[in-house]
Design a protein around this motif. Structure first.
Motif, PDB file in Angstrom:
ATOM      1  N   LEU B  27      71.520  57.696-109.325  1.00  0.00           N
ATOM      2  CA  LEU B  27      72.825  58.243-109.468  1.00  0.00           C
ATOM      3  C   LEU B  27      72.475  59.751-109.725  1.00  0.00           C
ATOM      4  O   LEU B  27      73.180  60.565-109.146  1.00  0.00           O
ATOM      5  CB  LEU B  27      73.549  57.806-110.781  1.00  0.00           C
ATOM      6  N   PHE B  30      71.254  61.751-106.482  1.00  0.00           N
ATOM      7  CA  PHE B  30      72.117  62.021-105.692  1.00  0.00           C
ATOM      8  C   PHE B  30      73.521  62.831-106.116  1.00  0.00           C
ATOM      9  O   PHE B  30      74.237  63.275-105.390  1.00  0.00           O
ATOM     10  CB  PHE B  30      72.863  60.601-104.956  1.00  0.00           C
ATOM     11  N   VAL B  38      77.620  59.888 -99.993  1.00  0.00           N
ATOM     12  CA  VAL B  38      76.621  59.626-100.964  1.00  0.00           C
ATOM     13  C   VAL B  38      75.243  59.139-100.941  1.00  0.00           C
ATOM     14  O   VAL B  38      74.660  58.711-101.923  1.00  0.00           O
ATOM     15  CB  VAL B  38      77.417  59.079-102.516  1.00  0.00           C
ATOM     16  N   VAL B 229      82.962  56.022-104.354  1.00  0.00           N
ATOM     17  CA  VAL B 229      81.762  56.706-105.144  1.00  0.00           C
ATOM     18  C   VAL B 229      82.099  58.027-104.673  1.00  0.00           C
ATOM     19  O   VAL B 229      82.466  58.596-103.335  1.00  0.00           O
ATOM     20  CB  VAL B 229      80.331  56.353-104.532  1.00  0.00           C
ATOM     21  N   SER B 230      81.826  58.901-105.390  1.00  0.00           N
ATOM     22  CA  SER B 230      82.037  60.501-105.017  1.00  0.00           C
ATOM     23  C   SER B 230      80.848  61.385-105.730  1.00  0.00           C
ATOM     24  O   SER B 230      80.478  61.010-106.949  1.00  0.00           O
ATOM     25  CB  SER B 230      83.583  61.006-105.534  1.00  0.00           C
ATOM     26  N   ILE B 233      81.644  62.343-109.222  1.00  0.00           N
ATOM     27  CA  ILE B 233      81.570  61.591-110.377  1.00  0.00           C
ATOM     28  C   ILE B 233      79.906  61.667-110.676  1.00  0.00           C
ATOM     29  O   ILE B 233      79.454  61.315-111.925  1.00  0.00           O
ATOM     30  CB  ILE B 233      81.991  60.251-109.971  1.00  0.00           C
ATOM     31  N   ASN B 234      79.210  61.619-109.784  1.00  0.00           N
ATOM     32  CA  ASN B 234      77.839  61.576-110.043  1.00  0.00           C
ATOM     33  C   ASN B 234      77.262  62.833-111.066  1.00  0.00           C
ATOM     34  O   ASN B 234      76.581  62.626-111.761  1.00  0.00           O
ATOM     35  CB  ASN B 234      77.029  61.471-108.470  1.00  0.00           C
ATOM     36  N   SER B 237      78.693  62.004-114.474  1.00  0.00           N
ATOM     37  CA  SER B 237      77.929  61.353-115.100  1.00  0.00           C
ATOM     38  C   SER B 237      76.685  61.645-115.496  1.00  0.00           C
ATOM     39  O   SER B 237      76.193  61.331-116.664  1.00  0.00           O
ATOM     40  CB  SER B 237      77.432  60.099-113.964  1.00  0.00           C
TER      41      SER B 237
END
Lengths: 380, 274, 296
Positions: B27, B30, B38, B229-230, B233-234, B237
Motif C-alpha cells: 500500500l 503504490f 493501483v 481502490v484509489s 486513499i493509498n 493511509s
C-alpha cells in the motif's frame, strides 16, 4: 537478670508497678470474617522500650502492628496511647510512624524529599524542614545521597532512608515491619546494632515485627512470642531462652531437646522423671508443683549437655549413647547421640581445638551429662 | 522458555511477519505510483499526496477526527482513571457488580450494537447529532479501555506506598495526588494514547452517532473505499500509518532508553554500596 | 464524600450512556414499526405512572422477533456469522501458533522487538489494514499477478467479494490477538520441562506434543475467544472484502438500519446478536478466572 551493660542503670519498667505504659492493649480481638487473627490480647508496652513481636507468619504479629498504625480496626477491645484511646484516630493523625517491610519509598521522589514528605504535612514551619532533613540524613549517614532517587541507591541505603523518613516527625512510637528482612545476613547483623544505637540515642519507643528469632533476641528489650493470635510469652530475651514457659516457646526459640517423662519421685527441690524403659531417670530441679504420675516435658538446650568418652562423676545426670551424626558448623559441632532406647539427643560443644585433634567421632560410645538445673520442666 | 532457535522457527517468523507487513508495504509503495491504476507500477510520483492536501473534504474530516479524538480521550482518561481506581481500591459498595459489568461489557460489545444504542438514546432525548455526540460515544467506550489499563497498573502497585503516605500525615486525597498519581502516570498516559487511537480509528460508532456536518476521516475513507481502490486513499493511509508508527516507535524507544538507564543506575547503586 | 464522587461520576456516566441506551434498544425491539420518524411508536409514557407502565406491558409485542424467525435471511445471517467467525478463528490459530512459538524460542534480546512488531499493526488503522487487501485479492491484484507469473494458475482466482476474502481479512486483522496470549504462555514455559521430557526418552517432536502443546492450552483458548467474539459482530471486513452473498449479522443490522430504516427490526437483530455472544463471553470470563486462580 544479668545485664549486658553493667555500667548502665538497669532498664526494666515492666517490673515497676508504678510505671505507666505508653501503649496498652486491653482485650483486643481482631477478626477477618470467620478468621480470628487476634484472640483477646492484653499487652503493655513502656516508653523507651525496644519491643519485639516474634512469631511464624500468620501468627497475628503484623495485624497487631497494623492496628497500632491505624490500618486495621480492632473488632473488640481498646488500644490506648498515653492513656488516650487511639482506635477512632485516622492513621494520618496518629503520633505513630511506621517503617514498611518493602520500605515503601516513593520512587518518584529523591531521598531528601522522601524524608521531608511527612514534615511537609506537619505543623513544622517550612524554614525548619531542610534542617531537620539534614539532621536525619546525618543520623543514617546518607548526606551524600540526598538528591538520589530510591532506585539509585543500594538495598541497605534504602533501608536507612526508610528509617530516617519514619523517624523524621519524631513519633512517640516507631513501628518496624520486618525492617531487615530484605538485607543479606552480614548486612543484617551490622544494621541490627545500628538500629539499637539509634534507638538508644533518640529514646523513641520501637516496636519491631520479625520472624527471625536471632534478630528479636539481639535488638529487643522484651520479646513477645506469638502463635495463632495469642501471646505465648512476654519476657526479656534471656528469660525467653533460659526459662521458656511452654513447649512451643522452647521449641520456637533456638534448638532444644524435648523429653517427655512422668514424675516418679519427689526430691530435694525437684523431681525424678522417668522417660524411657531401662534408662536412668532424670533428676530435675524446678519450682513447678507436680504430683506423682504427672506427665511433663523436660526441655534442655544442646549446649547445656556435655559430651565425653568417660562417665563423669560430678554431674546429676549421665546417660550413655552412641554418636550417630556430627554437624560441623565451624565454631561449634552438634552431635546427634542415640540412646539405648532409640531416642536421639542433640548435644553441642565448642570446637576449641582443631578438628584433627578432636577425640569423638561417628559410632563412638559416649556419655551425655548435665546438671539438675540445666533444663526446665514444662507442663504446657 | 529457553530453547534452540531452529530453522523452523526462523521460517515461521519470517513468513508470519511478511504476512503482517506485506499488505501495508504494498500500500505504501503504490501510494507513490504515477498511474491511477493501483496494481500496475508506472513510475514514481508524489502527486497523490498533493491531491490529498488539496482535498478539503479530507482536511475537514481530519480536523473533526482530531477534535473528537483529543476531547473524547481526555474525558475518557479522567473517567477511566477514576473507575480504574474504584475497581481496585474502592472496596465494597452497593452496585459494584453492575459497575464492573458496565466497565467490561463495552470491551466485548460489537460496535454495531454500541453505535445503534447510543444513536437511539440521542434521538429519544432529542439531542442534535454532531461532534458533541461522537465525543460522548467515544469517551464512553474508550473510558473502559483506560480503566482496564489503569487498574492493571494499580494491581501491581505496592499498596504500602499509599499506607506510608497516610502514615506520614497525608489525607487519602493528598496521598492519591502526591503519591499514587505520579507513579501511575505512565499508565494514565498510555491510556490516553489508547483512547486517542481508538477514537481516530473508529468507523462504526462514529457513523451511527455523527450528524450531517460531522464526517470523521474513517467515515470519509470508508465511503471512498466502497467505490474501490484509489491511489489517493493509498497516500492518505500512508500518511496516517507514518504518523502513528513514528509515535509508537519513538514512545517505545523512550521507555526502553529510560529502562536501560534505570537499570544501569540500579547496578551502579548495588556496586557502589556499603 | 470524595469516595462518593469518585464512584458516582463514572457510575452515572456509564448508566446514562451504556445501560440506558441498551434499555432503549430492548424497548424499541419490542415496539411496533411505524412509518413516521423516529420510526417507532414510543410505548412507555413515564408521566402516566403505573397505569402507563401496565399499558406499556400490554403493548409489548414480540412481533419483531417473530419476524426474525420467519424471514430466513436472519437465520442464515446468524449461522453464517458464527460459521465465518469459527473458520477464521481456526485459521488464525494455525497461522499464529508457529509465530508465537518462534517468538518464544527466539533469543531473549529479540523478544521485545518481536513483541512490538506484533503490536504495531494494532495501532494502525483497522480500516486501512482491511483496505490494503483489496489491491492484493482483486482479480487483477498482486496475488493473482504473482500466481499467474509463477504459472501455478492459468486463470485468475476469484477471491475478492467471497467468503474467502472475509476469512483472510479477519485472520489478518485479529492475528495479534491470537499471537499474544499464546506467546505469553509459551514464554512462561519452563525450559527444563522439555529437557526433562527429552531426558526421559521423548523425541523433540514428542516433547512438543506431550509437554509444550498441553501447557500452552490456556493461551490458545484465550486467543480463540479474543478472535471469535469480535469476529461474530464484524461489520467493516464483510462490507469491504465480502460480496453481496457474504452474510454477516453486523452487516445485516447496518443495512436494516441505514438502508431499510427499520429501527425495531435492527434493534431486535442487535438483541439476538448479543444473546448469541453471551455464551462465549461467559465461557471466556470463566476461563480467565480459572486461569487467574491457577496462577495465584
Amino acid at each position: 537478670m544479668p545485664s549486658e551493660k553493667p555500667n548502665q542503670i538497669r532498664f526494666a519498667p515492666w517490673e515497676d508497678t508504678e510505671a505507666v505504659p505508653l501503649i496498652r492493649f486491653r482485650n483486643v480481638v481482631k477478626k477477618f470474617g470467620e478468621f480470628t487473627a487476634i484472640e483477646n490480647l492484653t499487652l503493655d508496652i513502656y516508653e523507651r522500650e525496644f519491643f519485639a513481636l516474634l512469631g511464624p507468619s500468620g501468627c497475628g504479629k503484623t495485624t497487631l502492628m497494623r492496628m497500632l498504625a491505624g490500618f486495621e480496626t480492632p473488632t473488640a477491645g481498646e488500644i490506648t496511647l498515653d492513656g488516650r484511646d487511639i482506635v477512632p484516630v485516622a492513621p494520618n493523625r496518629r503520633p505513630i510512624n511506621m517503617m514498611f517491610q518493602s520500605y515503601a519509598l516513593f520512587p518518584h521522589l529523591s531521598v531528601a524529599d522522601n524524608i521531608a514528605f511527612g514534615l511537609k504535612r506537619s505543623p513544622m514551619p517550612k524554614s525548619e524542614i531542610a534542617g531537620r532533613v539534614e539532621e536525619m540524613l546525618r543520623l543514617v549517614r546518607l548526606q551524600k545521597f540526598a538528591s538520589r532517587k530510591p532506585h539509585q541507591i543500594s538495598g541497605g541505603q534504602r533501608q536507612r532512608v526508610a528509617l530516617a523518613r519514619s523517624l523524621a516527625k519524631a513519633p512517640k512510637l516507631l513501628l518496624l515491619d520486618e525492617p531487615l528482612g530484605a538485607l543479606d545476613r552480614k548486612l543484617r547483623e551490622d544494621t541490627q546494632f545500628e538500629l539499637m544505637d539509634i534507638q538508644e540515642k533518640l529514646g523513641t519507643t520501637f516496636v519491631i515485627v520479625t520472624h527471625d528469632q536471632e534478630e528479636a533476641m539481639t535488638v529487643a528489650s522484651r520479646v513477645a512470642v506469638m502463635d495463632e493470635g495469642k501471646l505465648m510469652q512476654v519476657a526479656t530475651p534471656d528469660v525467653i531462652y533460659e526459662q521458656p514457659e511452654s513447649r512451643y516457646v522452647a521449641d520456637f526459640i533456638g534448638d532444644v531437646n524435648l523429653i517427655e517423662g512422668t514424675v516418679a519421685e519427689a526430691e530435694e527441690g525437684g523431681y525424678k522423671l522417668v522417660w524411657a524403659d531401662g534408662a536412668p531417670p532424670i533428676h530435675a530441679e524446678t519450682d513447678v508443683p507436680l504430683s506423682l504420675g504427672d506427665s511433663c516435658t523436660f526441655a534442655i538446650r544442646p549446649e547445656k549437655i556435655a559430651i565425653s568418652t568417660d562417665k563423669p562423676d560430678d554431674r546429676a545426670n549421665a546417660v550413655p549413647g552412641k554418636v550417630l551424626d556430627i554437624g560441623y558448623l565451624g565454631n561449634i559441632s552438634t552431635y546427634h547421640v542415640q540412646m539405648p532406647n532409640g531416642a536421639i539427643f542433640k548435644a553441642s560443644a565448642t570446637n576449641s581445638r582443631r578438628l584433627s585433634r578432636r577425640g569423638i567421632t561417628w559410632e563412638d560410645e559416649v556419655w551425655l551429662s548435665f546438671t539438675a538445673t540445666a533444663g526446665v520442666v514444662l507442663t504446657q | 522458555m529457553n530453547r534452540r532457535f531452529t530453522w523452523f522457527n526462523a521460517t515461521s517468523l519470517t513468513l508470519g511477519f511478511a504476512f503482517l507487513y506485506l499488505p501495508i508495504l504494498i500500500l505504501i509503495i503504490f501510494s507513490f505510483n504515477e498511474s491511477k491504476l493501483v496494481t500496475v507500477w508506472a513510475g514514481f510520483s508524489t502527486k497523490w499526496y498533493a491531491s490529498v492536501f488539496n482535498n478539503t473534504a479530507f482536511l475537514d474530516a481530519a480536523l473533526v477526527t482530531l477534535k473528537v479524538g483529543v476531547i473524547s480521550s481526555t474525558i475518557a482518561t479522567v473517567l477511566g482513571t477514576m473507575s480504574g481506581y474504584v475497581m481496585v481500591r474502592g472496596g465494597r459498595f452497593r452496585g459494584r457488580t453492575l459497575f464492573s459489568g458496565m466497565i467490561y461489557a463495552p470491551l466485548v460489545m460489537p460496535e454495531v450494537i454500541t453505535g445503534l444504542s447510543l444513536l437511539l438514546l440521542f434521538i429519544s432525548i432529542g439531542m442534535d447529532r454532531g461532534v458533541f455526540t461522537i465525543v460522548l460515544a467515544h469517551a464512553t467506550f474508550s473510558m473502559c479501555y483506560v480503566s482496564v489499563v489503569v487498574s492493571s497498573r494499580l494491581v501491581s502497585f505496592d499498596r504500602s506506598l499509599e499506607e506510608a503516605a497516610l502514615d506520614l500525615g497525608c489525607t487519602p486525597f493528598d496521598a492519591f495526588r502526591s503519591v499514587t498519581l505520579p507513579i501511575i502516570a505512565p499508565a494514565v498516559i498510555s491510556g490516553w494514547l489508547l483512547a486517542f487511537t481508538l477514537s481516530l480509528d473508529d468507523l462504526v460508532i462514529a457513523s451511527f452517532t455523527s450528524g450531517p456536518s460531522s464526517t470523521t476521516l474513517p467515515m470519509k475513507i470508508f465511503s471512498q473505499v466502497r467505490l474501490g481502490v484509489s491511489p489517493e486513499i493509498n497516500a492518505l493511509s500512508t500518511l496516517l500509518i507514518g504518523i502513528v508508527s513514528i509515535g509508537v516507535i519513538s514512545a517505545s524507544l523512550v521507555t526502553k532508553r529510560s529502562a536501560v538507564r534505570r537499570r544501569a543506575q540500579e547496578q551502579q547503586a548495588v556496586g557502589g554500596a556499603a | 464524600m470524595r469516595r462518593l464522587f469518585l464512584i458516582g461520576v463514572p457510575y452515572l456516566w456509564l448508566l446514562a450512556l451504556f445501560l440506558v441506551p441498551f434499555g432503549i434498544v430492548l424497548k424499541i425491539a419490542l415496539s411496533d414499526t411505524a412509518l413516521a420518524i423516529p420510526p417507532y411508536t414510543p410505548t412507555l409514557d413515564l408521566a402516566a405512572g403505573w397505569a402507563g407502565f401496565k399499558d406499556f406491558l400490554s403493548q409489548l409485542d414480540f412481533e419483531n422477533f417473530v419476524w426474525l424467525t420467519e424471514d430466513d435471511l436472519y437465520w442464515r445471517a446468524y449461522l453464517s456469522s458464527v460459521k465465518i467467525a469459527a473458520i477464521s478463528t481456526f485459521i488464525a490459530l494455525l497461522v499464529a501458533y508457529p509465530i508465537a512459538y518462534g517468538m518464544a524460542c527466539a533469543p531473549e534480546e529479540w523478544r521485545p522487538t518481536l513483541m512490538m512488531l506484533v503490536i504495531l499493526p494494532f495501532w494502525t488503522s483497522f480500516l486501512i489494514r482491511v483496505y490494503s487487501w483489496i489491491g492484493i485479492l482483486s482479480t487483477e491484484g498482486f496475488l493473482n499477478q504473482f500466481l499467474l507469473w509463477t504459472g501455478l494458475i492459468s486463470q485468475p482466482l476469484v477471491i475478492m467479494n467471497t467468503d474467502w476474502a472475509v476469512y483472510i481479512g479477519i485472520v489478518y486483522t485479529y492475528l495479534p490477538f491470537m499471537i499474544l496470549p499464546i506467546y505469553a504462555t509459551l514464554e512462561k514455559l519452563d525450559g527444563s520441562l522439555l529437557e526433562a521430557a527429552e531426558d526421559l526418552g521423548c523425541s523433540r517432536l514428542q516433547a512438543f506434543w506431550l509437554v509444550t502443546l498441553p501447557l500452552s492450552r490456556p493461551g490458545v483458548i484465550a486467543g480463540c475467544f479474543l478472535v471469535f467474539i469480535p469476529a461474530v459482530g464484524e461489520f467493516v471486513i464483510p462490507s469491504i472484502l465480502g460480496g453481496s452473498r457474504t452474510l454477516m449479522i453486523g452487516k445485516v443490522l447496518w443495512d436494516e438500519f441505514f438502508a431499510n430504516r427499520d429501527w425495531p427490526v435492527a434493534s431486535a437483530v442487535a438483541v439476538i446478536l448479543l444473546l448469541i455472544l453471551v455464551i462465549p463471553i461467559v465461557l471466556f470470563q470463566r476461563q480467565q478466572q480459572r486461569q487467574q486462580e491457577a496462577d495465584a
